[in-house]
Enzyme design. Structure first.
Site, mmCIF file in Angstrom:
data_model
loop_
_atom_site.group_PDB
_atom_site.id
_atom_site.type_symbol
_atom_site.label_atom_id
_atom_site.label_comp_id
_atom_site.label_asym_id
_atom_site.label_seq_id
_atom_site.Cartn_x
_atom_site.Cartn_y
_atom_site.Cartn_z
ATOM 1 N N ARG A 67 0.809 -1.221 0.000
ATOM 2 C CA ARG A 67 0.000 0.000 0.000
ATOM 3 C C ARG A 67 0.842 1.271 0.000
ATOM 4 O O ARG A 67 0.533 2.231 -0.710
ATOM 5 C CB ARG A 67 -0.890 0.030 1.252
ATOM 6 C CG ARG A 67 -2.015 -0.953 1.186
ATOM 7 C CD ARG A 67 -2.826 -0.938 2.459
ATOM 8 N NE ARG A 67 -3.915 -1.894 2.327
ATOM 9 C CZ ARG A 67 -4.755 -2.219 3.297
ATOM 10 N NH1 ARG A 67 -4.634 -1.672 4.482
ATOM 11 N NH2 ARG A 67 -5.719 -3.080 3.089
ATOM 12 N N GLU A 155 -7.699 -0.059 17.100
ATOM 13 C CA GLU A 155 -6.973 0.970 16.353
ATOM 14 C C GLU A 155 -6.476 2.099 17.256
ATOM 15 O O GLU A 155 -5.576 2.846 16.885
ATOM 16 C CB GLU A 155 -7.863 1.515 15.222
ATOM 17 C CG GLU A 155 -7.038 2.083 14.099
ATOM 18 C CD GLU A 155 -7.816 2.332 12.817
ATOM 19 O OE1 GLU A 155 -8.769 1.596 12.526
ATOM 20 O OE2 GLU A 155 -7.439 3.281 12.108
HETATM 21 C C1 LIG Z 1 -12.895 1.655 4.727
HETATM 22 C C2 LIG Z 1 -12.138 0.705 5.616
HETATM 23 C C3 LIG Z 1 -11.962 -0.595 5.216
HETATM 24 C C4 LIG Z 1 -11.264 -1.467 6.037
HETATM 25 N N1 LIG Z 1 -11.107 -2.749 5.629
HETATM 26 C C5 LIG Z 1 -10.456 -3.612 6.424
HETATM 27 C C6 LIG Z 1 -10.317 -4.975 6.033
HETATM 28 O O1 LIG Z 1 -10.772 -5.379 4.968
HETATM 29 N N2 LIG Z 1 -9.666 -5.815 6.868
HETATM 30 C C7 LIG Z 1 -9.139 -5.393 8.061
HETATM 31 O O2 LIG Z 1 -8.571 -6.203 8.787
HETATM 32 N N3 LIG Z 1 -9.251 -4.105 8.450
HETATM 33 C C8 LIG Z 1 -9.895 -3.211 7.670
HETATM 34 N N4 LIG Z 1 -10.014 -1.911 8.058
HETATM 35 C C9 LIG Z 1 -9.511 -1.517 9.386
HETATM 36 C C10 LIG Z 1 -10.441 -2.012 10.482
HETATM 37 O O3 LIG Z 1 -11.774 -2.030 10.005
HETATM 38 C C11 LIG Z 1 -10.384 -1.087 11.701
HETATM 39 O O4 LIG Z 1 -9.048 -0.918 12.077
HETATM 40 C C12 LIG Z 1 -11.141 -1.685 12.865
HETATM 41 O O5 LIG Z 1 -12.485 -1.909 12.516
HETATM 42 C C13 LIG Z 1 -11.069 -0.746 14.063
HETATM 43 O O6 LIG Z 1 -11.840 -1.292 15.110
HETATM 44 P P1 LIG Z 1 -11.864 -0.604 16.507
HETATM 45 O O7 LIG Z 1 -12.867 -1.351 17.316
HETATM 46 O O8 LIG Z 1 -10.486 -0.482 17.046
HETATM 47 O O9 LIG Z 1 -12.349 0.885 16.228
HETATM 48 P P2 LIG Z 1 -13.724 1.371 15.597
HETATM 49 O O10 LIG Z 1 -14.352 0.307 14.770
HETATM 50 O O11 LIG Z 1 -13.422 2.690 14.977
HETATM 51 O O12 LIG Z 1 -14.653 1.541 16.867
HETATM 52 C C14 LIG Z 1 -14.566 2.661 17.700
HETATM 53 C C15 LIG Z 1 -15.978 2.944 18.173
HETATM 54 O O13 LIG Z 1 -15.929 3.945 19.179
HETATM 55 C C16 LIG Z 1 -16.989 4.854 18.965
HETATM 56 N N5 LIG Z 1 -16.625 6.126 19.604
HETATM 57 C C17 LIG Z 1 -15.751 7.055 19.184
HETATM 58 N N6 LIG Z 1 -15.686 8.064 20.056
HETATM 59 C C18 LIG Z 1 -16.523 7.760 21.065
HETATM 60 C C19 LIG Z 1 -16.878 8.405 22.278
HETATM 61 N N7 LIG Z 1 -16.355 9.573 22.625
HETATM 62 N N8 LIG Z 1 -17.766 7.798 23.068
HETATM 63 C C20 LIG Z 1 -18.299 6.592 22.732
HETATM 64 N N9 LIG Z 1 -17.995 5.931 21.597
HETATM 65 C C21 LIG Z 1 -17.118 6.516 20.788
HETATM 66 C C22 LIG Z 1 -17.104 4.952 17.458
HETATM 67 O O14 LIG Z 1 -18.368 5.404 17.076
HETATM 68 C C23 LIG Z 1 -16.868 3.498 17.047
HETATM 69 O O15 LIG Z 1 -18.050 2.750 17.023
HETATM 70 C C24 LIG Z 1 -10.718 -1.016 7.269
HETATM 71 C C25 LIG Z 1 -10.905 0.300 7.665
HETATM 72 C C26 LIG Z 1 -11.603 1.160 6.844
HETATM 73 C C27 LIG Z 1 -11.801 2.585 7.300
#
Ligand SMILES: Cc1cc2nc3c(=O)[nH]c(=O)nc-3n(C[C@H](O)[C@H](O)[C@H](O)COP(=O)(O)OP(=O)(O)OC[C@H]3O[C@@H](n4cnc5c(N)ncnc54)[C@H](O)[C@@H]3O)c2cc1C
Length: 298
Positions: A67, A155
């Site tokens: 990438r 993340e």
């Molecule tokens: C377009 C896209 C495609 C992707 N495709 C892939 C893939 O194919 N394979 C792969 O492995 N990874 C992929 N990724 C990466 C992966 O999806 C993310 O890294 C992962 O989903 C992050 O998960 P998380 O639970 O850490 O954070 P998030 O899924 O971002 O969850 C954080 C949550 O916290 C909530 N939040 C934020 N602030 C607050 C607050 N103050 N109070 C309460 N809640 C809050 C948000 O609304 C969200 O629901 C992709 C990412 C993107 C953007």
């Protein structure tokens, strides 16, 4: 939140760009939506504005390079001026057979069609797009942080992917460490004893911080948000120089000062989307400055 608390952060400048974000022009919010890696994996070509396939100028693996390499290749090509009408490059799949592409990449074909592009048979404008944040809070493998009772997974955490995450490992990171956090937090909760009384001064400071924009004359929060995007893209984007980063930091600070003088209208804390945008923008500006500072230090 962690930054404001003064907790240690790591690798904040390590932002992964996905090479093929849809480029739909200024009138759609679809710009930046990812067109999946599989398109290049299946044999998709990247063409510049003149229709020339250019990735082999940058890497022997062409479009199938990692990438970061493909994003830099596209960006360099864009800077050379051979761009598409909206300023990016094309992804072209037609040589693989339109029906084949339609069958294999149904969702992608539909997404492009929604923006007026024919992915199966034609060319689609793309541009590198900020995609994943390798940096974040410093934590141990059991998701504990320096602050007792604060756990981090996914993340928001740092250190799992080094400087360059491989595709597919993002969801794995979040689910694996999310599971670990669940186990560790339940043991912590069982052994940590009763809750402490909340610190009223901290609560009051946070409330007044959040209500700040109601004390200012209303302004255009969305245009400031777009300014921040431009500042980051131009100065702290795919390719960075010390001079550009310093310029970016100056502009971010100016924008932060402007935001603090920008209000959101009448006092209304119930489902107030503009207020929400304001609060998000303040966090975005603070995080952007941290990304730029970390890049400069590196
Ligand atoms: C377009 C896209 C495609 C992707 N495709 C892939 C893939 O194919 N394979 C792969 O492995 N990874 C992929 N990724 C990466 C992966 O999806 C993310 O890294 C992962 O989903 C992050 O998960 P998380 O639970 O850490 O954070 P998030 O899924 O971002 O969850 C954080 C949550 O916290 C909530 N939040 C934020 N602030 C607050 C607050 N103050 N109070 C309460 N809640 C809050 C948000 O609304 C969200 O629901 C992709 C990412 C993107 C953007």
């Amino acid at each position: 939140m962690a930054l404001r608390l003064g907790l240690p952060l790591r690798d904040m400048e390590m932002v992964q760009f996905h090479p093929t974000g849809l480029l739909g022009g200024k009138d759609t919010r679809m710009t930046g939506t990812v067109l999946e890696e599989g398109l290049r994996g299946a044999g998709g070509h990247l063409l510049d504005g003149n229709g020339r396939r250019f990735m082999f100028d940058y890497d022997e693996h062409g479009e199938r390079a990692t990438r970061d390499i493909v994003s830099r290749g596209i960006y360099a090509q864009m800077r050379s001026g051979h761009t598409t009408p909206n300023g990016g490059v094309y992804i072209s799949m037609g040589h693989l057979g339109a029906d084949n592409v339609r069958n294999k990449f149904r969702g992608m074909v539909k997404r492009c069609a929604d923006c007026g592009f024919d992915l199966a048979g034609g060319r689609v404008e793309v541009v590198p797009t900020a995609h994943y944040f390798m940096g974040g809070l410093v934590c141990d493998p059991d998701t504990t942080t320096e602050l007792p009772g604060l756990f981090v997974a996914g993340e928001d955490a740092s250190g799992m992917h080094g400087a360059n995450r491989l595709g597919g490992n993002g969801v794995a990171n979040s689910t694996v460490f999310g599971g670990v956090a669940g186990d560790v937090m339940s043991s912590y909760a069982a052994s940590a004893g009763p809750h402490q009384d909340p610190d009223e001064t901290i609560i009051e400071a946070e409330i007044s911080r959040a209500l700040h924009p109601f004390s200012k004359k209303p302004g255009n929060v969305n245009s400031l948000r777009e300014d921040l995007m431009d500042i980051m893209w131009d100065n702290v984007g795919v390719m960075r120089t010390a001079e550009g980063i310093k310029r970016g930091i100056g502009q971010i600070r100016q924008l932060k000062a402007e935001l603090l003088e920008t209000g959101v209208g009448e006092f209304d804390t119930i489902f107030n989307v503009t207020w929400n945008d304001w609060l998000n923008l303040r966090s975005l500006a603070e995080t952007s400055e941290m990304i730029a500072q970390a890049a400069l230090s590196r």
